[in-house]
Scaffold this motif. Structure first.
Motif, mmCIF file in Angstrom:
data_model
loop_
_atom_site.group_PDB
_atom_site.id
_atom_site.type_symbol
_atom_site.label_atom_id
_atom_site.label_comp_id
_atom_site.label_asym_id
_atom_site.label_seq_id
_atom_site.Cartn_x
_atom_site.Cartn_y
_atom_site.Cartn_z
ATOM 1 N N GLY A 113 52.207 42.221 46.774
ATOM 2 C CA GLY A 113 52.469 41.211 46.105
ATOM 3 C C GLY A 113 51.490 41.034 44.980
ATOM 4 O O GLY A 113 50.746 40.723 45.303
ATOM 5 N N MET A 114 52.201 40.452 43.619
ATOM 6 C CA MET A 114 51.671 39.889 42.261
ATOM 7 C C MET A 114 52.425 39.015 42.194
ATOM 8 O O MET A 114 53.570 38.967 41.709
ATOM 9 N N TYR A 115 51.568 37.807 41.548
ATOM 10 C CA TYR A 115 51.939 36.762 41.440
ATOM 11 C C TYR A 115 51.225 35.985 40.170
ATOM 12 O O TYR A 115 50.289 36.197 40.602
ATOM 13 N N PRO A 116 51.946 35.361 39.423
ATOM 14 C CA PRO A 116 51.229 34.076 38.933
ATOM 15 C C PRO A 116 50.247 32.868 39.730
ATOM 16 O O PRO A 116 51.183 32.847 40.682
ATOM 17 N N PRO A 117 48.769 32.858 39.381
ATOM 18 C CA PRO A 117 48.467 32.441 40.201
ATOM 19 C C PRO A 117 48.404 30.912 40.079
ATOM 20 O O PRO A 117 47.814 29.575 41.086
ATOM 21 N N GLY A 118 49.113 30.432 39.167
ATOM 22 C CA GLY A 118 49.245 28.588 38.182
ATOM 23 C C GLY A 118 48.129 28.452 38.957
ATOM 24 O O GLY A 118 46.716 28.620 38.057
ATOM 25 N N SER A 119 47.822 27.287 39.194
ATOM 26 C CA SER A 119 47.122 25.723 39.383
ATOM 27 C C SER A 119 45.653 27.174 39.842
ATOM 28 O O SER A 119 45.116 26.431 39.977
ATOM 29 N N THR A 120 45.883 27.900 41.289
ATOM 30 C CA THR A 120 44.361 27.928 41.641
ATOM 31 C C THR A 120 43.815 28.793 41.078
ATOM 32 O O THR A 120 42.670 29.613 41.236
ATOM 33 N N PHE A 121 44.135 29.290 39.489
ATOM 34 C CA PHE A 121 43.131 30.306 38.389
ATOM 35 C C PHE A 121 42.107 28.699 37.377
ATOM 36 O O PHE A 121 41.975 29.330 37.113
ATOM 37 N N LYS A 122 42.480 27.615 37.992
ATOM 38 C CA LYS A 122 41.900 26.795 36.890
ATOM 39 C C LYS A 122 40.188 26.264 37.440
ATOM 40 O O LYS A 122 39.821 26.869 36.340
ATOM 41 N N MET A 123 40.046 27.057 38.285
ATOM 42 C CA MET A 123 38.493 27.318 38.140
ATOM 43 C C MET A 123 38.056 28.523 38.344
ATOM 44 O O MET A 123 36.549 27.810 37.333
ATOM 45 N N VAL A 124 38.490 29.420 37.640
ATOM 46 C CA VAL A 124 38.721 30.361 36.760
ATOM 47 C C VAL A 124 37.902 30.364 35.640
ATOM 48 O O VAL A 124 37.173 29.996 34.607
ATOM 49 N N THR A 125 38.789 29.085 34.737
ATOM 50 C CA THR A 125 39.271 28.452 33.536
ATOM 51 C C THR A 125 37.777 27.580 33.632
ATOM 52 O O THR A 125 37.476 27.798 32.145
ATOM 53 N N ALA A 126 37.551 26.980 33.994
ATOM 54 C CA ALA A 126 36.607 25.804 34.528
ATOM 55 C C ALA A 126 35.097 26.660 34.239
ATOM 56 O O ALA A 126 34.702 26.004 33.188
ATOM 57 N N LEU A 127 34.989 27.243 35.333
ATOM 58 C CA LEU A 127 34.031 28.083 35.466
ATOM 59 C C LEU A 127 33.335 28.929 33.753
ATOM 60 O O LEU A 127 32.364 29.084 33.172
ATOM 61 N N ALA A 128 34.444 30.156 32.834
ATOM 62 C CA ALA A 128 34.326 30.219 31.752
ATOM 63 C C ALA A 128 34.012 29.032 30.785
ATOM 64 O O ALA A 128 33.170 29.428 29.729
ATOM 65 N N ALA A 129 34.604 28.484 31.353
ATOM 66 C CA ALA A 129 33.886 26.864 29.736
ATOM 67 C C ALA A 129 32.858 26.128 30.134
ATOM 68 O O ALA A 129 32.044 26.260 28.991
ATOM 69 N N LEU A 130 32.036 26.591 31.174
ATOM 70 C CA LEU A 130 30.697 26.009 31.666
ATOM 71 C C LEU A 130 30.107 27.090 31.010
ATOM 72 O O LEU A 130 29.178 26.789 30.354
ATOM 73 N N ASP A 131 30.013 28.121 31.501
ATOM 74 C CA ASP A 131 29.718 29.792 30.770
ATOM 75 C C ASP A 131 29.219 29.340 29.753
ATOM 76 O O ASP A 131 28.523 29.882 29.087
ATOM 77 N N ALA A 132 30.208 29.807 29.116
ATOM 78 C CA ALA A 132 30.511 29.321 27.218
ATOM 79 C C ALA A 132 29.641 28.125 27.071
ATOM 80 O O ALA A 132 29.430 28.177 25.730
#
Length: 645
Positions: free
Chosen positions: A321-340
């Protein structure tokens, strides 16, 4: 006229020459016959003796015993049971229609079984035994044996057949076996001769299929003496085959059973990962099905019922099953912004309830807005606008790289069927697959787990385990019961201060009053958890639907409602277990998925049973009633435990 002496002499010479020629010819023929007789009796005696033996001795393959499969604690997940069956050899039967008719009347075979046996015999070589019926009772097999003289070519046998004692609990993980098909043979470069035995069973899905070579074993052989009608008189020789390997899975059968029962009535999935080792402790896809139906021959009615079920019981939602992760993906965006280095995490972003980007308005789930948000509060309260802003600063390339680092978009090498890789979108991907340029709106959508990004529950569980440990945790399903230690996964090299902020946001999601999962908190300090809710949109409510009075998810048909997600890990200070839950069309992650995620996590930490004392006092009466009702459906696995791994 009187013959002269000269004529007489000439005639005598002619007759003598002819007699000598004929005698020489007779001698040559006789010599040739004698030489041939000698050659056959002496020089070729062994060859002709072998031909004679083959007329009365049959060589048969003995199917190997399939290896059993156990869980991590020795509970039997797949084994073998006695199977009384009747086989028939066309060469020895003579009139196969007559013999099949007698057999049908004797033990009440269905017409479909008789026709299938006839087709098998005509398709295979005449001396190959074909299974006509199996799983017969002792009375039925006795009637066949007693009527043997009237059933030439028919032999009653006792063999082994695959059985799954936990039925639906392990169907998506262990899979099932079935008769070898032409498609199966086409996949084999050099097919094992044992695969040619009609109705020989091999793995069709799950571990049974992916580890087929180890489970199958090697065939043995048997030499038997038969009489003129093909009846077996005695066994002359037997070489036993090698049984298949015994496998141990990382799955905890008790936890698996609890997770499936907790998901009952939903189209849902839950994955539990042991963080230090990467062991998959549970992989529950609901609803499930009884794998024994496929081994014994599933009816068309039952198979169609599975195919037509809207909850898709045949699909392993955990890995397929492949699903949009919704807000569980926000940790990825947060770390990407910190890394940048686009934020230090303490910076505040104002949320008025929406953000305008390139002429399009992107709403926050809280239409009135959250006000000023930093990284921790944006995670705990799941503010969309904060992540819209961060995604525009760091860009899709950084988000894609961080998602990959956390295990998303990867197809894991597991002995499971159809493991999906999900979709971790990038500029290159869109150009290659959509022939279109990446747009800023795509980045904004991806930042909150919408748009093109797709994940599986397994990937979300791995992501959570990596966030909790800062290590590149890899999932595994097979284990060696004799192993003493597992090498520690490599470090992700994420800066501790970044992870500290992200983890604090996940802790506050569950334990702060303003957190989206506060109602699903754990009050027992040794089991306190961190988590993140998610709600992924499936269909947008159109303006026409709003005008018609459809305003809420509950007003929509079931298959148009949002998916509910929740990821969590515990204990907070020393993470041991990570969980990911998705409830298809469940609505909100905080209401539909988070309570399930909490229960499964507590069960994982407490040997398969959530302790009542871990729940808030105000919830204990309700939780106790729910768990008591659930307890009646849980299995007592003591009788299934074969040996402790």
């Amino acid at each position: 006229m009187k013959r002269t002496d000269r004529d007489k002499e000439q005639s005598r010479r002619v007759i003598t020459r002819r007699a000598l020629g004929l005698g020489a010819l007779q001698l040559a023929v006789t010599g040739t016959l004698l030489w041939r007789l000698r050659d056959m009796q002496l020089e070729q005696a062994d060859a002709f003796r072998l031909l004679a033996e083959e007329n009365r001795i049959n060589l048969r393959l003995l199917p190997p015993t399939r290896g059993p499969i156990h869980d991590r604690n020795g509970v039997l997940l797949a084994g073998n049971e006695q199977n009384y069956r009747v086989v028939m050899t066309r060469d020895d039967a003579g009139d196969i229609d007559l013999v099949l008719d007698r057999l049908q009347r004797l033990i009440g075979l269905e017409d479909e079984m008789v026709e299938r046996a006839r087709e098998d015999m005509l398709r295979n070589r005449p001396f190959v035994p074909v299974t006509v019926a199996e799983r017969l009772s002792w009375e039925e097999i006795s009637r066949v044996a007693a009527n043997a003289p009237a059933l030439p070519g028919v032999t009653p046998e006792m063999g082994l057949s695959r059985a799954y004692p936990l039925m639906a609990d392990m169907a998506h993980v262990v899979g099932y076996v079935g008769p070898v098909s032409d498609r199966d043979l086409a996949r084999e470069e050099s097919p094992d001769p044992v695969l040619m035995i009609p109705r020989f069973q091999i793995g069709k899905s799950g571990v049974e299929r992916e580890v087929e070579a180890r489970l199958r074993g090697k065939a043995g052989s048997q030499r038997v003496e038969v009489n003129s009608v093909g009846r077996v008189m005695r066994e002359l020789d037997r070489i036993e085959g090698e049984p298949g390997e015994t496998l141990h899975l990382t799955i905890d059968a008790r936890l698996q059973n609890y997770a499936l029962e907790r998901l009952a009535g939903q189209s849902a999935a839950a994955v539990v990962i042991d963080i230090p080792t990467g062991d998959i402790l549970a992989s529950a896809s609901a609803p499930s099905y009884d794998a024994n139906m496929f081994v014994r021959g599933i009816s068309r009615t039952n198979y169609n019922a599975l195919l037509e079920n809207d909850f898709r019981p045949l699909v392993n939602k955990c890995v397929q099953g492949m699903y949009p992760p919704g807000s569980t993906f926000k940790m990825v965006t947060a770390l990407a912004a910190l890394d940048a280095a686009e934020t230090d995490g303490r910076e505040r972003v104002y949320c008025p309830g929406h953000m305008d980007v390139s002429g399009n308005r992107f709403h926050c789930w809280k239409r009135s807005g959250h006000g000023q948000m930093d990284l921790v509060s944006a995670l705990s309260e799941s503010c969309d606008v904060y992540f819209y802003e961060m995604s525009q600063r760091c860009g899709i390339d950084r988000i894609n790289a961080m998602a990959e680092r956390l295990g998303l978009g990867e197809r894991y090498d597991l002995p499971m069927t159809s493991v999906a890789s999900g979709l971790n979108p990038s500029r290159e991907w869109k150009t290659r697959t959509r022939d279109a340029a990446w747009r800023i709106g795509d980045t904004v959508n991806v930042s909150i787990g919408q748009g093109y990004v797709l994940t599986t529950p397994l990937q979300l569980a791995i992501m959570t385990a990596r966030l909790a440990s800062n290590r590149a945790v890899l999932p595994r399903l097979l284990r060696d019961p004799l192993e003493r230690a597992i090498p520690q996964a490599a470090s992700l090299d994420l800066r501790p201060e970044w992870l500290e902020m992200v983890r604090r946001g996940m802790v506050q999601t569950v334990n702060d009053r303003r957190g989206t999962a506060y109602s699903s908190r754990v009050v027992e300090p040794t089991m306190a958890m961190a988590g993140k809710t998610g709600t992924s949109q499936v269909f947008r409510i159109t303006q026409a639907e709003r005008d018609a009075g459809i305003r809420r998810q509950e007003d929509l048909p079931w298959n148009r409602r949002n998916h509910a997600l929740f990821v969590n890990y515990a204990p907070i200070d020393n993470p041991r277990v990570a969980v990911a839950v998705i409830v298809e069309h469940g609505g909100g992650g905080s209401t539909a998925a988070a309570p399930i995620g909490r229960d499964i996590l507590l069960a994982a930490l407490n040997e398969g049973r959530p302790p009542l004392g871990a729940y808030p006092t105000s919830q204990r009466n309700r939780i106790n009633a729910e768990q008591e009702a659930l307890k009646d459906r849980l299995r007592d696995l003591g009788s299934f435990r074969v040996s402790r791994a």
